[in-house]
Design an enzyme around this catalytic site. Structure first.
Site, mmCIF file in Angstrom:
data_model
loop_
_atom_site.group_PDB
_atom_site.id
_atom_site.type_symbol
_atom_site.label_atom_id
_atom_site.label_comp_id
_atom_site.label_asym_id
_atom_site.label_seq_id
_atom_site.Cartn_x
_atom_site.Cartn_y
_atom_site.Cartn_z
ATOM 1 N N LYS A 40 2.020 19.154 9.513
ATOM 2 C CA LYS A 40 3.113 20.315 9.979
ATOM 3 C C LYS A 40 2.443 21.279 10.655
ATOM 4 O O LYS A 40 2.906 21.800 11.475
ATOM 5 C CB LYS A 40 3.574 20.758 8.505
ATOM 6 C CG LYS A 40 4.370 19.847 7.620
ATOM 7 C CD LYS A 40 4.891 20.665 6.304
ATOM 8 C CE LYS A 40 5.669 19.677 5.593
ATOM 9 N NZ LYS A 40 6.053 20.287 4.078
ATOM 10 N N GLU B 4 4.920 9.362 -2.027
ATOM 11 C CA GLU B 4 4.392 10.764 -1.976
ATOM 12 C C GLU B 4 4.098 11.535 -3.149
ATOM 13 O O GLU B 4 3.230 12.454 -3.354
ATOM 14 C CB GLU B 4 5.726 11.945 -1.621
ATOM 15 C CG GLU B 4 5.245 13.045 -0.679
ATOM 16 C CD GLU B 4 6.438 13.856 -0.200
ATOM 17 O OE1 GLU B 4 6.150 14.239 1.125
ATOM 18 O OE2 GLU B 4 7.377 13.990 -0.755
ATOM 19 N N HIS C 210 14.309 -15.264 3.814
ATOM 20 C CA HIS C 210 14.267 -16.011 5.085
ATOM 21 C C HIS C 210 13.445 -15.150 5.908
ATOM 22 O O HIS C 210 13.239 -15.749 6.979
ATOM 23 C CB HIS C 210 15.660 -16.296 5.479
ATOM 24 C CG HIS C 210 16.759 -17.240 4.817
ATOM 25 N ND1 HIS C 210 16.955 -18.435 4.919
ATOM 26 C CD2 HIS C 210 17.333 -16.905 3.796
ATOM 27 C CE1 HIS C 210 17.662 -18.992 4.236
ATOM 28 N NE2 HIS C 210 18.094 -17.913 3.266
#
Length: 440
Positions: free
Chosen positions: A423, A282, A308
């Site tokens: 938003k 951010e 792995h």
């Protein structure tokens, strides 16, 4: 204050002297020094400011008040539930999960999402024994408001209106925000959020209060943070650890190594990565004044598990990554020994007589070496004692490195303008849904 650092920074595998032409040089680092002059001036202002800044929080945060409040909470409740998202929860959770007591008198749980299948578990909470701590800097965070407003009726049903308010505590800054107004209307106590961005607020009441409730030595955290903040005030780019490693990471990014892989070799250090991802992403994902896009993508690989799954990619995939290992060398002396009983079996023979910790640290050393032999840049941050002091040092180092890289990129690390669009759209899409109906 201790002058002995408990955070070892081994950055040798970022440089050409150790990994060949894949590394950067001290000469390149020094060439960037003048570009950090504005930051040098800013650091002095941040450090000496009467107002809270992320860099002076280790000196400004009122530990006495935080401890007194934490003791009161721990004495009254057996559990604390934290509602927050992003910087309102990640820092506190990092401290609690990394340093907190395994069996604290007051357990601390963090709810940082609005997944309905998780939120429904709040219906089974014993609210008579629980404090709800709600954190939102703006006071208008949709997710946090929804968490609180859907949980409030449950609390009121079990406790009654007055007691539900007494079992709730808000941390917010914006007096015009919805959370502040709810606090006033419901007679809920409000603690002031400092004027510091959420992702840089871990060393304030935002992170320290839940940490103290969870059994963390917050004085030790702050002592380590103060020590590192002093080291990061050094003007010399070759002596300032944040300047030096921040500049090196910036130079590697210019070579298209724009993926920052953080690989903790310790299960509970994964919470450091969770906090760091927001800080790095951010703060650095921005457009500069000339319209150029910047950013380094943080991702996690977990040692030894991801040897792995991801190590093959790190070794032979695109050379677009820089790996930071975080570990505790003390693991070498921990864990049970593999018995000698079956040492005649070839696959067991190398393990026989060694502790699990010796295997763990040998795998880290092997991973570092194989990366370095292929010219793949990596560094190791070792918490010499995995304690509060060392973690405090690490927090300030990573915050300052973030600011250094942002300065060299020519961007502001403290804003996040692009997320506002999401938003706004969220609220628009909500308004399109009928109040009684399904989201399809």
């Amino acid at each position: 204050m201790s002058n002995i650092s408990r955070l070892s920074i081994d950055n040798s595998n970022l440089f050409d002297t150790d990994i060949g032409e894949g590394g950067v040089s001290n000469k390149e680092i020094e060439a960037l020094s003048d570009r950090l002059d504005p930051l040098r001036k800013q650091i002095k202002e941040w450090t000496n400011s009467d107002h809270p800044t992320f860099l002076n929080l280790p000196h400004k945060s009122n530990l006495k008040a935080i401890k007194e409040r934490g003791q009161k909470i721990a004495g009254q409740f057996s559990r604390t539930i934290v509602f927050g998202i992003g910087g309102s929860s990640l820092g506190g959770e990092m401290l609690v999960r990394t340093l907190g007591d395994s069996h604290p008198k007051n357990s601390v749980s963090f709810y940082d999402n609005v997944d309905p299948s998780t939120m429904i578990t709040l219906e089974n909470v014993d609210w008579h024994e629980t404090l709800l701590l709600v954190i939102s800097k703006s006071g208008n965070t949709a997710e946090v408001l929804s968490q609180f407003l859907t949980t409030l009726p449950i609390m009121e049903h079990e406790l009654g209106y007055e007691q539900a308010s007494k079992h709730t505590l808000f941390i917010t800054e914006n007096r015009e925000g919805a959370l502040y107004k709810l606090g006033e209307e419901l007679n809920i106590e409000i603690i002031e959020h400092p004027p510091v961005g959420g992702r840089f607020s871990v060393l304030s009441v935002v992170g320290l209060l839940p940490a103290y409730i969870g059994g963390v030595d917050i004085a030790g955290v702050m002592e380590g943070a103060r020590a590192m903040s002093e080291r990061c005030a050094e003007d010399d780019i070759l002596k300032n650890p944040a300047f030096y490693d921040g500049a090196a990471q910036y130079l590697h990014a210019r070579r298209n190594r724009t993926i920052s892989v953080v690989m903790p070799y310790a299960d509970n250090l994964r919470f450091v990565v969770n906090w760091f991802r927001q800080l790095w992403a951010e703060s650095l994902g921005k457009i500069d004044a000339d319209g150029n896009h910047h950013g380094l993508t943080p991702t996690e690989a977990h040692g030894v598990t991801d040897q792995h799954s991801q190590l093959q990619l790190l070794l032979e995939g695109p050379d677009d990554k820089l790996v930071t290992f975080i570990t505790d060398p003390g693991f070498r002396f921990q864990g049970r020994r593999v018995p000698l009983r079956f040492r005649e079996i070839p696959a067991i023979s190398p393990l026989a007589g060694h502790t699990i910790g010796e295997l763990f640290m040998s795998e880290l050393k092997a991973t570092r070496t194989t990366l370095s032999r292929r010219g793949r840049p990596n560094r190791t941050l070792a918490l010499l004692e995995r304690d509060a002091y060392a973690l405090g040092e690490l927090i300030i180092l990573l915050e300052m490195e973030t600011v250094v890289v942002a300065t060299l990129m020519g961007i502001d690390p403290f804003d996040q303008p692009a997320v506002e669009e999401s938003k706004i759209l969220t609220r628009e899409y909500l308004s399109e849904i009928q109040l009684i109906g399904d989201l399809i």
